[in-house]
Design a protein around this motif. Structure first.
Motif, PDB file in Angstrom:
ATOM      1  N   LYS A  32       0.887  -1.189   0.059  1.00 34.99           N
ATOM      2  CA  LYS A  32       0.089  -0.077   0.034  1.00 34.99           C
ATOM      3  C   LYS A  32       0.842   1.143   0.033  1.00 34.99           C
ATOM      4  O   LYS A  32       2.125   1.259   0.524  1.00 34.99           O
ATOM      5  CB  LYS A  32      -0.739   0.012   1.340  1.00 34.99           C
TER       6      LYS A  32
ATOM      7  N   ASP B 182      -3.757  -8.451   1.260  1.00 39.58           N
ATOM      8  CA  ASP B 182      -3.320  -6.970   0.765  1.00 39.58           C
ATOM      9  C   ASP B 182      -2.245  -7.427  -0.206  1.00 39.58           C
ATOM     10  O   ASP B 182      -1.913  -6.510  -1.400  1.00 39.58           O
ATOM     11  CB  ASP B 182      -3.011  -5.942   1.768  1.00 39.58           C
TER      12      ASP B 182
ATOM     13  N   ALA C  78      -1.561  -6.605  -4.175  1.00 36.31           N
ATOM     14  CA  ALA C  78      -0.726  -5.913  -4.913  1.00 36.31           C
ATOM     15  C   ALA C  78       0.337  -6.534  -5.923  1.00 36.31           C
ATOM     16  O   ALA C  78       0.439  -5.829  -6.789  1.00 36.31           O
ATOM     17  CB  ALA C  78       0.214  -5.246  -3.556  1.00 36.31           C
TER      18      ALA C  78
ATOM     19  N   THR D 152      -1.694   9.468   2.724  1.00 38.35           N
ATOM     20  CA  THR D 152      -1.849   7.916   2.788  1.00 38.35           C
ATOM     21  C   THR D 152      -2.706   7.554   3.928  1.00 38.35           C
ATOM     22  O   THR D 152      -3.316   8.588   4.731  1.00 38.35           O
ATOM     23  CB  THR D 152      -0.273   7.318   3.214  1.00 38.35           C
TER      24      THR D 152
END
Length: 326
Positions: free
Chosen positions: A50, A76, A80, A242
């Motif tokens: 992320k 995650d 990605a 972020t």
């Protein structure tokens, strides 16, 4: 009412952040130059699923590197990997589980990586937590100190042997560590590195980011002394939009939610200094630098104190059960 010792770190961090945001708005953003291909080179990026880490991983993959995303969320991480493979057409992108809040997990991660018999040309220490409520890692360390700093300290040291073997005179291996302008507000209290007394999330975060700069400089000192073809540099990404801001005080969260898209750098822009420091020929064989907006910048005065660097290194070796090397 909060005591002054808890309020001051917050105000200092907001002051530093405001200065950086103004500099970003009034200054010229760093644009990545055309970078050479790095086909066949191997990189590990912590927190690469992320934010800044994702765009760092994506760009490295676009340059042909074999990119390993190290993180603590398999869902995650695999998503990605899928997105980066799809966008870059580079199949050599994969996920490796590594929980920086657990020294056992870090050691298992390194063991699993070494079992692959791969080289390692780049380690990007990117992952981190920010302004989290008081808590401890699985090994009992304060969360910011344990995850942001000590986890990366251990990971780097366990991978140094491969980095040394992979680096050459013409192509040094690199360690790139993401710090923050808030390190300017950091103070190391060796009597209470775990912030057990008068906990301040802002103070603990700043301390962890200062520790990363001190670690980087002393690591470069040791690498230079032994003549290794490995360099270590620290990076300041600026104030970036972020998910790390979810623990801000409400006024800060409100400003971020409503104007963050305008005032703060995007995660993709925030990754530029990390990418540049990781692969630019301009920094070949050059270490011990603090890179911000694509240029070498002076870090906090205290970060250049070699006695302080050495003291932190020795303490960190003890805390992470490594042989003391100083």
């Amino acid at each position: 009412m909060w005591p002054l010792c808890l309020i001051v770190p917050v105000l200092r961090n907001y002051y530093i952040a405001t200065k950086v945001v103004l500099q970003q708005l009034l200054g010229r953003s760093f644009l990545l130059p055309v970078l050479p291909q790095h086909d066949g080179k191997v990189a590990i990026v912590t927190g690469g699923a992320k934010g800044i880490g994702f765009y760092t991983s994506k760009h490295l993959a676009r340059l042909g590197m074999h990119v390993i995303i190290a993180g603590n969320n398999e869902t995650d991480g695999n998503e990605a990997v899928r997105r980066i493979q799809q966008d870059t057409l580079n199949e050599k992108v994969e996920f490796l589980f590594c929980d920086l809040a657990s020294m056992k997990s870090i050691r298992n991660c390194v063991q699993n990586f070494k079992a692959r018999n791969l080289s390692l040309h780049l380690l990007v220490n990117n992952a981190g937590v920010m302004f989290v409520p008081e808590g401890r890692t699985k090994d009992g360390f304060e969360a910011h100190f344990g995850v942001n700093y000590l986890g990366h300290f251990l990971l780097t040291n366990l991978l140094l042997d491969i980095l040394r073997k992979s680096g050459t005179k013409d192509f040094n291996a690199r360690v790139v560590t993401v710090s923050s302008a808030t390190h300017l507000n950091g103070q190391l209290n060796f009597d209470d590195l775990q912030s057990s007394h008068s906990y301040s999330a802002h103070g603990a975060y700043a301390q962890s980011k200062l520790a990363l700069v001190l670690f980087t400089y002393y690591l470069q000192h040791l690498l230079t002394e032994e003549g290794s073809y490995v360099t270590a540099n620290a990076v300041d990404p600026g104030v970036v939009n972020t998910d790390l801001y979810k623990h801000l005080w409400y006024p800060g969260r409100f400003v971020k939610w409503t104007t963050g898209w305008l005032l703060l750098r995007s995660a993709e822009d925030g990754a530029t200094s990390s990418i540049y420091t990781s692969v630019s020929p301009d920094l070949e064989g050059i270490g011990g630098c603090y890179i911000c907006n694509g240029g070498r910048t002076k870090s906090a005065d205290v970060s250049y104190d070699m006695e302080l660097q050495k003291k932190l290194w020795i303490e960190s070796c003890k805390m992470s059960a490594l042989p003391v090397s100083a």
